[in-house]
Write an enzyme that holds these catalytic residues in place. Structure first.
Site, mmCIF file in Angstrom:
data_model
loop_
_atom_site.group_PDB
_atom_site.id
_atom_site.type_symbol
_atom_site.label_atom_id
_atom_site.label_comp_id
_atom_site.label_asym_id
_atom_site.label_seq_id
_atom_site.Cartn_x
_atom_site.Cartn_y
_atom_site.Cartn_z
ATOM 1 N N SER A 151 0.851 -1.194 0.000
ATOM 2 C CA SER A 151 0.000 0.000 0.000
ATOM 3 C C SER A 151 0.887 1.245 0.000
ATOM 4 O O SER A 151 2.012 1.210 0.509
ATOM 5 C CB SER A 151 -0.855 -0.015 1.281
ATOM 6 O OG SER A 151 -1.348 1.275 1.565
ATOM 7 N N TYR A 164 -1.206 -0.456 10.402
ATOM 8 C CA TYR A 164 -1.331 -0.767 8.967
ATOM 9 C C TYR A 164 -0.117 -0.255 8.206
ATOM 10 O O TYR A 164 0.524 -0.998 7.453
ATOM 11 C CB TYR A 164 -2.617 -0.151 8.421
ATOM 12 C CG TYR A 164 -2.885 -0.469 6.960
ATOM 13 C CD1 TYR A 164 -3.447 -1.679 6.584
ATOM 14 C CD2 TYR A 164 -2.572 0.454 5.961
ATOM 15 C CE1 TYR A 164 -3.683 -1.969 5.251
ATOM 16 C CE2 TYR A 164 -2.806 0.172 4.629
ATOM 17 C CZ TYR A 164 -3.375 -1.036 4.279
ATOM 18 O OH TYR A 164 -3.605 -1.333 2.952
HETATM 19 N N1 LIG Z 1 -8.753 -1.359 -1.280
HETATM 20 C C1 LIG Z 1 -7.755 -0.494 -1.386
HETATM 21 O O1 LIG Z 1 -7.944 0.684 -1.772
HETATM 22 C C2 LIG Z 1 -6.352 -0.927 -1.067
HETATM 23 C C3 LIG Z 1 -5.309 -0.013 -1.268
HETATM 24 C C4 LIG Z 1 -4.002 -0.411 -0.986
HETATM 25 C C5 LIG Z 1 -3.747 -1.705 -0.545
HETATM 26 N N2 LIG Z 1 -4.780 -2.569 -0.344
HETATM 27 C C6 LIG Z 1 -4.436 -3.940 0.114
HETATM 28 O O2 LIG Z 1 -5.123 -4.873 -0.705
HETATM 29 C C7 LIG Z 1 -5.303 -6.098 0.011
HETATM 30 C C8 LIG Z 1 -6.758 -6.547 -0.121
HETATM 31 O O3 LIG Z 1 -7.573 -5.561 0.512
HETATM 32 P P1 LIG Z 1 -9.092 -5.294 0.128
HETATM 33 O O4 LIG Z 1 -9.209 -3.857 -0.108
HETATM 34 O O5 LIG Z 1 -9.562 -6.274 -0.894
HETATM 35 O O6 LIG Z 1 -9.753 -5.580 1.567
HETATM 36 P P2 LIG Z 1 -11.070 -6.332 2.019
HETATM 37 O O7 LIG Z 1 -12.143 -6.209 1.024
HETATM 38 O O8 LIG Z 1 -11.282 -5.897 3.416
HETATM 39 O O9 LIG Z 1 -10.609 -7.880 2.015
HETATM 40 C C9 LIG Z 1 -9.659 -8.321 2.926
HETATM 41 C C10 LIG Z 1 -9.498 -9.825 2.776
HETATM 42 O O10 LIG Z 1 -8.547 -10.274 3.778
HETATM 43 C C11 LIG Z 1 -9.126 -11.340 4.494
HETATM 44 N N3 LIG Z 1 -8.693 -11.382 5.890
HETATM 45 C C12 LIG Z 1 -8.665 -10.346 6.775
HETATM 46 N N4 LIG Z 1 -8.304 -10.804 7.986
HETATM 47 C C13 LIG Z 1 -8.086 -12.144 7.862
HETATM 48 C C14 LIG Z 1 -7.716 -13.179 8.766
HETATM 49 N N5 LIG Z 1 -7.490 -12.946 10.072
HETATM 50 N N6 LIG Z 1 -7.605 -14.438 8.298
HETATM 51 C C15 LIG Z 1 -7.849 -14.699 7.000
HETATM 52 N N7 LIG Z 1 -8.202 -13.764 6.097
HETATM 53 C C16 LIG Z 1 -8.329 -12.514 6.533
HETATM 54 C C17 LIG Z 1 -10.635 -11.091 4.420
HETATM 55 O O11 LIG Z 1 -11.334 -12.323 4.565
HETATM 56 P P3 LIG Z 1 -12.237 -12.729 5.825
HETATM 57 O O12 LIG Z 1 -12.721 -11.471 6.499
HETATM 58 O O13 LIG Z 1 -13.304 -13.566 5.211
HETATM 59 O O14 LIG Z 1 -11.322 -13.525 6.692
HETATM 60 C C18 LIG Z 1 -10.791 -10.574 2.996
HETATM 61 O O15 LIG Z 1 -10.894 -11.656 2.091
HETATM 62 C C19 LIG Z 1 -4.887 -5.809 1.449
HETATM 63 O O16 LIG Z 1 -3.585 -6.309 1.683
HETATM 64 C C20 LIG Z 1 -4.885 -4.289 1.522
HETATM 65 O O17 LIG Z 1 -4.003 -3.796 2.494
HETATM 66 C C21 LIG Z 1 -6.063 -2.211 -0.593
#
Ligand SMILES: NC(=O)c1ccc[n+]([C@@H]2O[C@H](COP(=O)([O-])OP(=O)(O)OC[C@H]3O[C@@H](n4cnc5c(N)ncnc54)[C@H](OP(=O)(O)O)[C@@H]3O)[C@@H](O)[C@H]2O)c1
Length: 242
Positions: A151, A164
């Site tokens: 990120s 984070y």
């Molecule tokens: N969205 C953005 O704008 C953005 C920007 C920069 C970076 N990112 C990065 O992109 C990646 C994906 O994020 P996203 O935006 O798609 O977030 P999201 O929609 O909140 O999805 C997060 C995923 O991580 C899983 N997860 C969280 N805690 C967990 C645990 N304890 N055990 C197993 N699985 C777990 C969740 O599954 P469950 O809750 O079902 O366990 C879910 O599938 C992350 O690394 C985030 O930091 C996102």
């Protein structure tokens, strides 16, 4: 159509929704067998249903999806992933370390200790365990590939981004070290910074934002396929998808 991940075995964490779900659906469309990790059974099953529907698979057809319902804060369970994939498939070609936890947006000294530990476990420690348990399998693959999702919060001054930001900065250094150690192998390892993407995490971080102004996770799928296909020659890079 040439399928760029034909017969590859791909492990994707955080695949129950958001970016991980979009990557899983695209990888399956590109011919991979996807092993999907998350805690939420219903979310994983929804992704499985969408993959089967997109591939027009009947109920008796072999599924290209394996669901691994697992809490990544259970670090001993993460250690068991490599051996169980070796036993089930005999190989692993791709690891996508995508699962992430935002935690609390608050001053450093106000962060709840349990929240701090969970964020460090999911964003950093579980990814180290993942590297440890999958490295031997990726070395056996003819073209092992790994992508970890970072990120922009890993850089610059980020007041209130707390654990984070800390964990994403550490993740980048950890993955960069691993890439330097594997330079002479066939494995290619990179980080991908997706930029603002329309997911639950983004909505939590920016509650006032109109989600329609942010790109959907599907827009990132090409970048993940590029980094995970056997033809990828990038290594040790932080790829910014914006
Ligand atoms: N969205 C953005 O704008 C953005 C920007 C920069 C970076 N990112 C990065 O992109 C990646 C994906 O994020 P996203 O935006 O798609 O977030 P999201 O929609 O909140 O999805 C997060 C995923 O991580 C899983 N997860 C969280 N805690 C967990 C645990 N304890 N055990 C197993 N699985 C777990 C969740 O599954 P469950 O809750 O079902 O366990 C879910 O599938 C992350 O690394 C985030 O930091 C996102």
């Amino acid at each position: 159509m040439t399928r760029r991940l034909q017969n590859r075995i791909a492990l994707i964490t955080g695949a129950s929704r958001g970016i991980g779900a979009a990557v899983a659906e695209r990888f399956a469309a590109e011919g991979a067998h996807v092993v999907l990790v998350a805690r939420t059974r219903g979310g994983l099953e929804d992704v499985d249903d969408r993959i089967r529907a997109a591939l027009d698979l009947g109920t008796d057809a072999d599924s290209p999806v394996t669901l691994l319902e697992l809490d990544l804060t259970d670090l001993d369970a993460v250690d068991r992933i490599g051996p169980s994939i070796a036993q089930r498939f005999g190989k692993l070609d791709i690891v996508v370390g995508n699962a992430g936890l935002l935690g609390e947006m608050s001053p450093m000294h106000h962060i709840d200790a349990k929240v701090w530990t969970d964020v460090v476990d999911v964003n950093l420690n579980a990814n180290w365990r993942l590297i440890r348990t999958t490295d031997p399998l990726l070395r056996q693959s003819d073209a092992g590939r790994a992508v970890f999702v970072t990120s922009g919060a890993a850089h610059g001054k980020r007041p209130y981004w707390g654990a984070y930001a800390v964990t994403k900065a550490a993740l980048e250094m950890m993955v960069t070290c691993w890439a330097a150690e594997t330079e002479k192998t066939a494995i290619r390892i990179n980080l991908l910074d997706p930029g603002a993407t329309r997911t639950g995490m983004r909505a939590d971080a920016y509650p006032g934002e109109d989600p329609a102004t942010v790109k959907p996770p599907e827009d990132l799928a090409d970048a993940f396929v590029d980094l995970c296909s056997p033809s990828c020659d990038r290594h040790g890079d932080v790829v910014r998808a914006y």
